[in-house]
Design an enzyme around this catalytic site. Structure first.
Site, PDB file in Angstrom:
ATOM      1  N   GLY A 241       0.818  -1.204   0.000  1.00 31.83           N
ATOM      2  CA  GLY A 241       0.000   0.000   0.000  1.00 31.83           C
ATOM      3  C   GLY A 241       0.859   1.264   0.000  1.00 31.83           C
ATOM      4  N   THR A 242       1.944   1.219   0.747  1.00 34.18           N
ATOM      5  CA  THR A 242       2.828   2.371   0.815  1.00 34.18           C
ATOM      6  C   THR A 242       3.394   2.692  -0.568  1.00 34.18           C
ATOM      7  OG1 THR A 242       3.400   1.915   3.102  1.00 34.18           O
ATOM      8  CG2 THR A 242       4.959   3.248   1.852  1.00 34.18           C
TER       9      THR A 242
ATOM     10  N   GLN B  94      -7.743   0.519   3.229  1.00 35.63           N
ATOM     11  CA  GLN B  94      -8.577  -0.010   4.309  1.00 35.63           C
ATOM     12  C   GLN B  94     -10.008  -0.366   3.878  1.00 35.63           C
ATOM     13  OE1 GLN B  94      -7.829  -1.182   7.125  1.00 35.63           O
ATOM     14  NE2 GLN B  94      -5.800  -0.354   7.560  1.00 35.63           N
TER      15      GLN B  94
ATOM     16  N   SER C 258      -4.690  -2.948  -1.339  1.00 32.62           N
ATOM     17  CA  SER C 258      -3.638  -3.807  -0.831  1.00 32.62           C
ATOM     18  C   SER C 258      -4.130  -5.212  -0.498  1.00 32.62           C
ATOM     19  CB  SER C 258      -3.032  -3.148   0.407  1.00 32.62           C
ATOM     20  OG  SER C 258      -2.138  -4.008   1.034  1.00 32.62           O
TER      21      SER C 258
ATOM     22  N   HIS D  81      -2.615  -7.553   2.032  1.00 34.72           N
ATOM     23  CA  HIS D  81      -2.525  -8.149   3.368  1.00 34.72           C
ATOM     24  C   HIS D  81      -3.584  -7.631   4.330  1.00 34.72           C
ATOM     25  CE1 HIS D  81      -0.414  -5.125   6.028  1.00 34.72           C
ATOM     26  NE2 HIS D  81      -0.079  -4.618   4.866  1.00 34.72           N
TER      27      HIS D  81
ATOM     28  N   THR E  11      11.146  -7.214 -11.228  1.00 33.04           N
ATOM     29  CA  THR E  11      10.503  -8.511 -11.383  1.00 33.04           C
ATOM     30  C   THR E  11       9.299  -8.587 -10.453  1.00 33.04           C
ATOM     31  OG1 THR E  11      12.588  -9.553 -11.998  1.00 33.04           O
ATOM     32  CG2 THR E  11      10.848 -11.006 -11.177  1.00 33.04           C
TER      33      THR E  11
ATOM     34  N   CYS F 259       1.098   1.079  12.274  1.00 30.64           N
ATOM     35  CA  CYS F 259       2.177   1.601  11.448  1.00 30.64           C
ATOM     36  C   CYS F 259       2.924   2.713  12.151  1.00 30.64           C
ATOM     37  CB  CYS F 259       1.634   2.113  10.138  1.00 30.64           C
ATOM     38  SG  CYS F 259       0.756   0.836   9.260  1.00 30.64           S
TER      39      CYS F 259
HETATM   40  C1  LIG Z   1      22.415  -7.279 -11.786  1.00 31.34           C
HETATM   41  C2  LIG Z   1      20.953  -7.114 -11.544  1.00 31.34           C
HETATM   42  N1  LIG Z   1      20.504  -6.051 -10.855  1.00 31.34           N
HETATM   43  C3  LIG Z   1      19.201  -5.851 -10.603  1.00 31.34           C
HETATM   44  C4  LIG Z   1      18.252  -6.731 -11.059  1.00 31.34           C
HETATM   45  C5  LIG Z   1      16.811  -6.431 -10.781  1.00 31.34           C
HETATM   46  O1  LIG Z   1      16.183  -7.415 -10.050  1.00 31.34           O
HETATM   47  P1  LIG Z   1      14.573  -7.503  -9.986  1.00 31.34           P
HETATM   48  O2  LIG Z   1      14.066  -7.531 -11.398  1.00 31.34           O
HETATM   49  O3  LIG Z   1      14.329  -8.773  -9.281  1.00 31.34           O
HETATM   50  O4  LIG Z   1      14.074  -6.309  -9.276  1.00 31.34           O
HETATM   51  C6  LIG Z   1      18.658  -7.860 -11.799  1.00 31.34           C
HETATM   52  C7  LIG Z   1      17.665  -8.812 -12.338  1.00 31.34           C
HETATM   53  O5  LIG Z   1      17.884  -9.480 -13.292  1.00 31.34           O
HETATM   54  C8  LIG Z   1      20.036  -8.051 -12.033  1.00 31.34           C
HETATM   55  O6  LIG Z   1      20.482  -9.109 -12.724  1.00 31.34           O
HETATM   56  C1  LIG Z   2      -5.026   3.753   4.644  1.00 32.26           C
HETATM   57  C2  LIG Z   2      -3.706   3.080   4.515  1.00 32.26           C
HETATM   58  N1  LIG Z   2      -2.883   3.425   3.516  1.00 32.26           N
HETATM   59  C3  LIG Z   2      -1.683   2.847   3.344  1.00 32.26           C
HETATM   60  C4  LIG Z   2      -1.225   1.874   4.199  1.00 32.26           C
HETATM   61  C5  LIG Z   2       0.142   1.305   3.989  1.00 32.26           C
HETATM   62  O1  LIG Z   2       0.138  -0.060   3.756  1.00 32.26           O
HETATM   63  P1  LIG Z   2       1.454  -0.921   3.914  1.00 32.26           P
HETATM   64  O2  LIG Z   2       2.056  -0.650   5.273  1.00 32.26           O
HETATM   65  O3  LIG Z   2       0.990  -2.307   3.782  1.00 32.26           O
HETATM   66  O4  LIG Z   2       2.426  -0.517   2.847  1.00 32.26           O
HETATM   67  C6  LIG Z   2      -2.049   1.486   5.264  1.00 32.26           C
HETATM   68  C7  LIG Z   2      -1.593   0.468   6.242  1.00 32.26           C
HETATM   69  O5  LIG Z   2      -1.991   0.417   7.371  1.00 32.26           O
HETATM   70  C8  LIG Z   2      -3.318   2.098   5.415  1.00 32.26           C
HETATM   71  O6  LIG Z   2      -4.124   1.763   6.412  1.00 32.26           O
END
Ligand SMILES: Cc1ncc(COP(=O)(O)O)c(C=O)c1O
Ligand SMILES: Cc1ncc(COP(=O)(O)O)c(C=O)c1O
Lengths: 385, 134, 385, 134
Positions: free
Chosen positions: C72-73, C178, C198, C200, C236, C324
């Site tokens: 969410g953040t 929420q 979100s 979770h 990814t 939070c």
């Molecule tokens: C050297 C390197 N840096 C950064 C990344 C980025 O990773 P991700 O796509 O999991 O965020 C990769 C993914 O292939 C990588 O090989």
């Molecule tokens: C209204 C609202 N926005 C954003 C968030 C942020 O979610 P997260 O901590 O899962 O990134 C929350 C989490 O409590 C929320 O209640």
């Protein structure tokens, strides 16, 4: 086709069964929010801190220096932007063959008034420490050089670059997403201040990674919100993912060395077989300074994606350049930077071996690869031109 | 990529692949983005495609589209090929992902070029005009 | 103490067993990188796209308008900064009771030269649509108002704010973290251009969330790197997490309505019991426009964390203000903005009910709460002062 | 929070809680950050703490630390309490999380204040000096 041979471990890896088992309790029993004060929160927090301890043991740093993120890309963004935005302006040194996560973060910073030097590499894909030294200016605020490139596997001389950068009091970031858990990373000896490392490249789940931030490194958060991760990364932590990542690292600590030797052997077998059975093929990357399991080859006058598709139809997964940039059909910028001629570069294929790869797998691939390349070449106008 | 079964079949067993000696028309088209190149050869009898062959350098879809293109062109009046669009090629391989749309472009372009070439060589615009009304 | 009663669903929720089951195959079998061209990649991509389809069905939008993020953040950061940085400058309207993810993103933008109006709320925690209208300036580039506040549960009049904002051609972002999956969110009727939601909080895994971005909304990426998610979010994708999130949403689609009614009933039972057995207690938030399962109360002359700890020792999990922001020991900024006096605000306790909550749970909590509050009050100097 | 078993025991069953009538010394300390407030009452006999009671408004750790503080103060020479540090209180509850360190601060401060108050009331600096050598 029932046989499946996965040779794309640099793109992603299957999650280790023990890692899945370690994660499971954090979905349904220890599901609390680690920021919560109560027992449910504490159970989640404890699991997360055990994982953090495993990271710090593996890297020989303190737990407070580890920040969990959502992936290698976020770790790279946090490192590069976090250091740069804390300064407000200045000059950054990087290389032309960094992952897009670093390159595009640098480009973003250029738009914010920072200056960036993109260093070239030699034919083996190596950045020259001398080039780094010459590129450093009085206003240089960050040097960021990857440990190993995902496409060709060349391992950079960070042990020569780091101490020289540190001597000048400049933060040194290393993107170790492709080396962490595969080859030793000695933070102290390499003079590293920030290190990006990721889970899904070492049999952990996707959606989680880490950034090591050496104590005292001046930086700001990039994702804003709550006070998580000592205010360096806001947002509820991916607890199950972090727990799994911790387990994955712990396993790598035990397996890494033997596995590196085994994969090096398999890679040699693979290349020996290819060079014996396929004409007009070349090996890319440094002959010895490289990731154990990464083999990058160019088949001349063959378009790499036709090889990928052809092998896929035989159950074999390899990649045409980096998985992260597929969808675009240009020759790899990494190979171009290494000076590989375009008619070769278009035919680059990467096989990246891993835990599950066997000799029989390699032999099977060798069996299907050579007729496939021959057939594709026969279809091509170049073959008869 | 999510390729269709038809596309994969054409890639696995390309129809009418290879060079043709002494064709009545030859045409090429390339795609600068990735260096893909398709070349078609036509043998024309009575204004219709009697035989067609291709040589293609490119990714799997471009090879498959070339093969499908030969089936599509075969037996058709050459003049019809002058206005062959990429949509028809895309359909012949049962669709292409957006990122591989160029495969149909290259193939359609090369077939149109081959058709133009054969009409130019024969130098019979009247014949071409007639065919337009077929 | 064997009885465990979890009443902190606004902080996080246990993952639904069907969601775990849906995720499992994506760890060890369909583990490919969704950017990969081969079959392993396609299997991962297919799973992810089914999940995206479930989001788009649930929200009645097109799949292309859904971007997956790490939480969410991140969704809030992407929405607020993505829209703002695409403009380069201007004025933003928000409220004083937004989540820190929005507030701190706004503060970051203030540092970049943007101007931000933080609107007040009334005693029930409501933002006034008239205030929003008056705050809008010719250079306003974004209005961001949350759907429901996590602490007190008050649901904002987005249905009145959105159409008025849209009329003026200004993008309207709603943080629905929420409310998503708990109460209906009608994007078209509410005139919403960007919506954070979100996983979770609705029995999906942590580490994954979404942002709806209405087609044509001008924005830039905030996390830079590869071409993932139509270039709106690099990195990814957390495939297993996304698949689980999809399943969680699908389940909510079926359960949401009945569950909202059931939780409303339980909440009434809870409040009736508390107000009958504990003196000097007040209910915070709007009496009717509120999240079904969220009850926020203040116990006068009681420090809220002592209640949280006391209940925790009886196996009951509630929260002192928002999870939070715990770790900080100031009175809730949300309650302060609502004008709750400090001697009350320090004693605020939130119980947030969910799928697993039963009448017996509520009755058990009522049984232990009143003696606990009495005991804490007896220890306090205020009680005899 | 990761609270120790000892802390939790003090929170569950606070020792020496409540007001004291006609004490020999009273002292308070508050923590502005969160409004925590601890008040200690001392009964002093022969320069030693014969009885001690507390009233505390605050989070669980502050309540527990208050209870632990009374056990720690009980029987000790009042003058010793003048230099009581937060470390001793923290130890008495077997540690506090960093974010709750204020609990020990508040309790140590309030006990020092109560000790000062009792010495001031008795107005016998000589007695105090003697005790320093005990
Ligand atoms: C050297 C390197 N840096 C950064 C990344 C980025 O990773 P991700 O796509 O999991 O965020 C990769 C993914 O292939 C990588 O090989
Ligand atoms: C209204 C609202 N926005 C954003 C968030 C942020 O979610 P997260 O901590 O899962 O990134 C929350 C989490 O409590 C929320 O209640």
């Amino acid at each position: 086709m029932s046989r499946r041979v996965y040779l794309d471990h640099n793109a992603s890896t299957p999650v280790h069964p023990d890692v899945v088992a370690a994660m499971l309790p954090y979905f349904q029993e220890r599901f609390g929010n680690p920021s919560s004060v109560h027992t449910f929160g504490r159970e989640a927090r404890d699991g997360m801190e055990v994982a953090r301890g495993r990271m710090s043991d593996f890297l020989r740093v303190s737990k407070e220096e580890i920040v969990f993120t959502s992936g290698g890309t976020e770790s790279d963004n946090l490192a590069v932007k976090g250091v740069a935005l804390a300064r407000g302006g200045g000059h950054i040194v990087t290389s032309q063959i960094e992952h897009h996560a670093v390159l595009r973060a640098c480009q973003f910073l250029e738009g914010q008034g920072f200056e960036v030097t993109y260093l070239p590499v030699d034919g083996d894909g190596l950045v020259s420490p001398d080039d780094v030294r010459r590129a450093i200016r009085p206003d240089t605020i960050l040097v960021t050089i990857m440990h190993a490139n995902s496409e060709v596997g060349t391992i950079q001389p960070v042990e020569a670059i780091g101490p020289m950068v540190r001597e000048r009091g400049i933060p040194f970031h290393v993107d170790a997403v492709q080396t962490f858990g595969k080859v030793p990373v000695d933070l102290a000896r390499f003079g590293i201040d920030l290190l990006s490392f990721s889970s899904h490249k070492i049999y952990g789940p996707k959606g989680v990674a880490g950034l090591y931030i050496r104590k005292g490194t001046k930086m700001v958060a990039v994702q804003h919100g709550g006070e998580h991760e000592r205010r360096r990364r806001a947002g509820t932590e991916n607890v199950a993912g972090i727990v799994g990542f911790g387990r994955a690292v712990e396993i790598r600590g035990r397996e890494m060395e033997a596995e590196a030797a085994r994969l090096t052997g398999l890679r040699h077998r693979f290349w020996a077989g290819v060079s014996a059975s396929v004409p007009e093929v070349r090996l890319n990357g440094h002959p010895t300074r490289r990731l154990p399991g990464t083999l990058n080859m160019c088949f001349r006058h063959v378009e790499s994606e036709s090889v990928v598709l052809g092998l896929d139809l035989k159950g074999v997964a390899v990649s045409a350049g980096s998985a992260c940039t597929s969808g675009s059909v240009e020759p790899s910028y990494v190979l171009v930077a290494m000076g590989v001629p375009v008619d070769w570069a278009m035919g680059s294929v990467r096989a990246s071996l891993g835990r599950g790869t066997t000799e029989a797998d390699i032999d099977y691939v060798l069996e299907v690869l050579s007729p496939l390349v021959r057939r594709i070449r026969e279809l091509s106008p170049a073959s008869v031109a | 990529m999510n390729y269709s079964q038809i596309l994969i079949d054409h890639f696995r067993r390309p129809r009418n692949a290879g060079m043709m000696r002494h064709p009545d028309g030859v045409g090429e088209e390339s795609f600068d983005g990735c260096g893909d190149l398709a070349r078609f050869y036509l043998r024309v009898v009575d204004g219709r495609v009697a035989e067609v062959r291709f040589q293609t350098y490119g990714c799997g879809p471009t090879i498959a589209a070339s093969s499908a293109g030969t089936e599509l062109a075969s037996g058709r009046p050459v003049t019809e090929l002058l206005t062959l669009g990429e949509a028809e090629i895309t359909e012949a391989v049962d669709g292409l992902p957006a990122e591989r749309a160029h495969a149909a472009q290259v193939v359609a372009g090369a077939l149109r070029a081959a058709a133009r070439d054969s009409l130019t060589r024969r130098g019979s615009p009247s014949q071409a005009k007639e065919s337009e009304h077929v």
